[in-house]
Design an enzyme around this catalytic site. Structure first.
Site, mmCIF file in Angstrom:
data_model
loop_
_atom_site.group_PDB
_atom_site.id
_atom_site.type_symbol
_atom_site.label_atom_id
_atom_site.label_comp_id
_atom_site.label_asym_id
_atom_site.label_seq_id
_atom_site.Cartn_x
_atom_site.Cartn_y
_atom_site.Cartn_z
ATOM 1 N N LEU A 209 0.817 -1.216 0.000
ATOM 2 C CA LEU A 209 0.000 0.000 0.000
ATOM 3 C C LEU A 209 0.849 1.264 0.000
ATOM 4 O O LEU A 209 0.431 2.307 -0.482
ATOM 5 C CB LEU A 209 -0.922 0.017 1.223
ATOM 6 N N GLY A 210 2.035 1.182 0.571
ATOM 7 C CA GLY A 210 2.907 2.353 0.639
ATOM 8 C C GLY A 210 4.094 2.090 1.537
ATOM 9 O O GLY A 210 4.196 1.045 2.185
ATOM 10 N N GLY B 187 6.888 4.106 4.416
ATOM 11 C CA GLY B 187 7.161 5.267 5.245
ATOM 12 C C GLY B 187 8.455 5.069 6.001
ATOM 13 O O GLY B 187 9.181 4.090 5.778
ATOM 14 N N GLY B 188 8.762 5.996 6.906
ATOM 15 C CA GLY B 188 9.973 5.867 7.708
ATOM 16 C C GLY B 188 9.951 4.623 8.577
ATOM 17 O O GLY B 188 10.974 4.034 8.878
ATOM 18 N N VAL C 22 3.805 -0.891 4.228
ATOM 19 C CA VAL C 22 2.454 -1.234 4.702
ATOM 20 C C VAL C 22 1.790 -2.089 3.625
ATOM 21 O O VAL C 22 1.788 -1.723 2.446
ATOM 22 C CB VAL C 22 1.610 0.028 4.968
ATOM 23 N N LYS D 51 1.491 -3.011 8.930
ATOM 24 C CA LYS D 51 2.717 -2.212 8.856
ATOM 25 C C LYS D 51 3.872 -3.047 9.396
ATOM 26 O O LYS D 51 3.856 -3.517 10.525
ATOM 27 C CB LYS D 51 2.569 -0.936 9.680
ATOM 28 N N ASP E 91 4.429 14.655 12.812
ATOM 29 C CA ASP E 91 4.631 14.338 11.393
ATOM 30 C C ASP E 91 3.308 14.386 10.625
ATOM 31 O O ASP E 91 2.959 13.457 9.906
ATOM 32 C CB ASP E 91 5.282 12.965 11.253
#
Length: 397
Positions: free
Chosen positions: A81-82, A84-85, A89, A103, A200
């Site tokens: 799905l994506g 990140g830091g 995910v 995640k 954030d």
């Protein structure tokens, strides 16, 4: 004699019942938690994890790593799905048919480690609001650390705002998203039993459900905040472009840093572009700076996404949103209104009597091969007493 026998049996039964209750209590309080700790990979060598899992996490589900692996088809790239830091995910489907977002902490690549993982779980299990993403459960298996969230059908806001999808959002939907984020932040800053700074707030951390209701996610950088402190002195952690100047330069963290980030995000939602784009002409590269130049020319409505202009919108409502964004972007933290006041302005329950000052922002006019930094601010922090800024057009009031 019969009465004595009945009394004897009654007392005996009472003693047996009491013993059973004691055994049940021992099982639930001592034996079962120990089994749970083992099931999530906690050992005596992981004292921090043992202490943690014996506390707050009893309110959420524990997932077996192999079941999550199966649910995501071995974390297949088609379910990604994506990123990140924290890590990637994945979309997953549990055995009961529920769709979830998993995640997976990347220990080798992520800037966050186990302590941040535990911090995020602590944070999310202690707060609940309709505009905050809901944590369903977690998994700790050896080096594996995973969080299981409710699945959000429309994924993250950045995919729409930055043009990575063909979806178009009209003004009513965009306003719904802006107001939902504002209410989520109001809860974190003012209404929660804990004072929390997210640190954030950005488009990729705003998730959208099937009705485009927004939910703030990714609490890995969030900080609990002592009630008696105006701000914390801490190392910078966040995303360049969304960060308040006092936090980026001096490490002064307060809820006002989230409010600044929210202001940038509102401008992104209205204009449907990134806050920083070095491919644009010089004066347009940094969104808050460009918005302010339009504001000074009394043409701030030109900031609106052209597609939204074609679809139609109520100008005074959009100008109200831009006005709220400028108040959030004030150079001095104490000039930024609390989120409750921003919510009141957005819902027309608060008057827009404040005249915003020129925001402080990074200087993006530099060579593309030169790294952006916070060493240069477009203008030094002006005096809070200065009040020569122009007003928004009259139609915004």
């Amino acid at each position: 004699m019969q009465h004595s026998a009945a009394l004897f049996f009654f007392l005996g039964g009472l003693v047996v019942l009491l013993i059973l209750l004691i055994l049940v209590f021992i099982f639930w309080k001592i034996i079962k938690p120990e089994k749970l700790k083992k099931s999530v990979g906690c050992t005596k060598g992981q004292q921090g994890s043992i202490d943690f899992f014996s506390g707050n996490l009893r309110t959420i589900s524990y997932f077996d790593f192999h079941k999550l692996k199966k649910a995501t088809k071995n974390f297949h790239h088609c379910n990604l799905l994506g990123r990140g830091g924290f890590g990637p995910v994945y979309r997953g489907k549990l055995e009961d048919g529920r769709l979830v977002a998993v995640k997976k902490l990347s220990l080798d690549k992520s800037q966050q480690g186990e302590s941040e993982f535990l911090a995020e779980v602590r944070m999310i299990t202690s707060i609940q609001h309709k505009n905050l993403v809901r944590l369903i459960g977690c998994c700790s298996d050896g080096a594996q650390r995973l969080l299981v969230y409710e699945y959000m059908k429309n994924r993250s806001l950045d995919l729409i705002v930055y043009g990575k999808s063909d979806q178009f959002l009209n003004w009513e939907t965009r306003f719904q998203i802006i107001l939902g984020i504002a209410r989520g932040l109001q809860y974190l800053h003012e209404d929660s039993h804990l004072r929390i700074v997210h640190r954030d707030i950005k488009a990729s951390n705003i998730l959208l459900d099937d009705k485009f209701q927004p939910k703030i996610g990714d609490f890995g950088l969030a900080r609990f905040f002592p009630e008696d402190q105006v701000y914390l002195s801490t190392n910078f952690a966040g995303t360049l472009g969304y960060t308040a100047p006092e936090y980026a330069i001096r490490g002064e963290l307060s809820e006002k840093a989230d409010i600044y980030s929210f202001g940038v995000l509102v401008l992104e939602i209205i204009s449907c572009r990134k806050n920083t784009d070095l491919n644009l002409p010089s004066e347009m590269q940094y969104l808050p700076e460009y918005a302010w130049k339009l504001y000074e020319r009394s043409s701030v409505i030109d900031l609106v996404d052209p597609k939204m202009r074609d679809d139609g919108f109520v100008e005074k409502d959009v100008l109200r949103g831009i006005h709220a964004a400028f108040l959030c972007l004030q150079p001095h933290a104490n000039l930024r209104p609390p989120m409750s006041e921003i919510v009141a302005i957005l819902t027309c329950k608060g008057e827009m009597i404040r005249t915003p000052m020129k925001p402080a922002f990074t200087d993006c006019r530099r060579r593309k091969d030169e790294k952006l930094s916070w060493d240069t601010i477009s203008e030094a922090f002006p005096s809070p007493l200065k009040s020569d800024s122009p007003s928004l057009p009259q139609s915004s009031h």
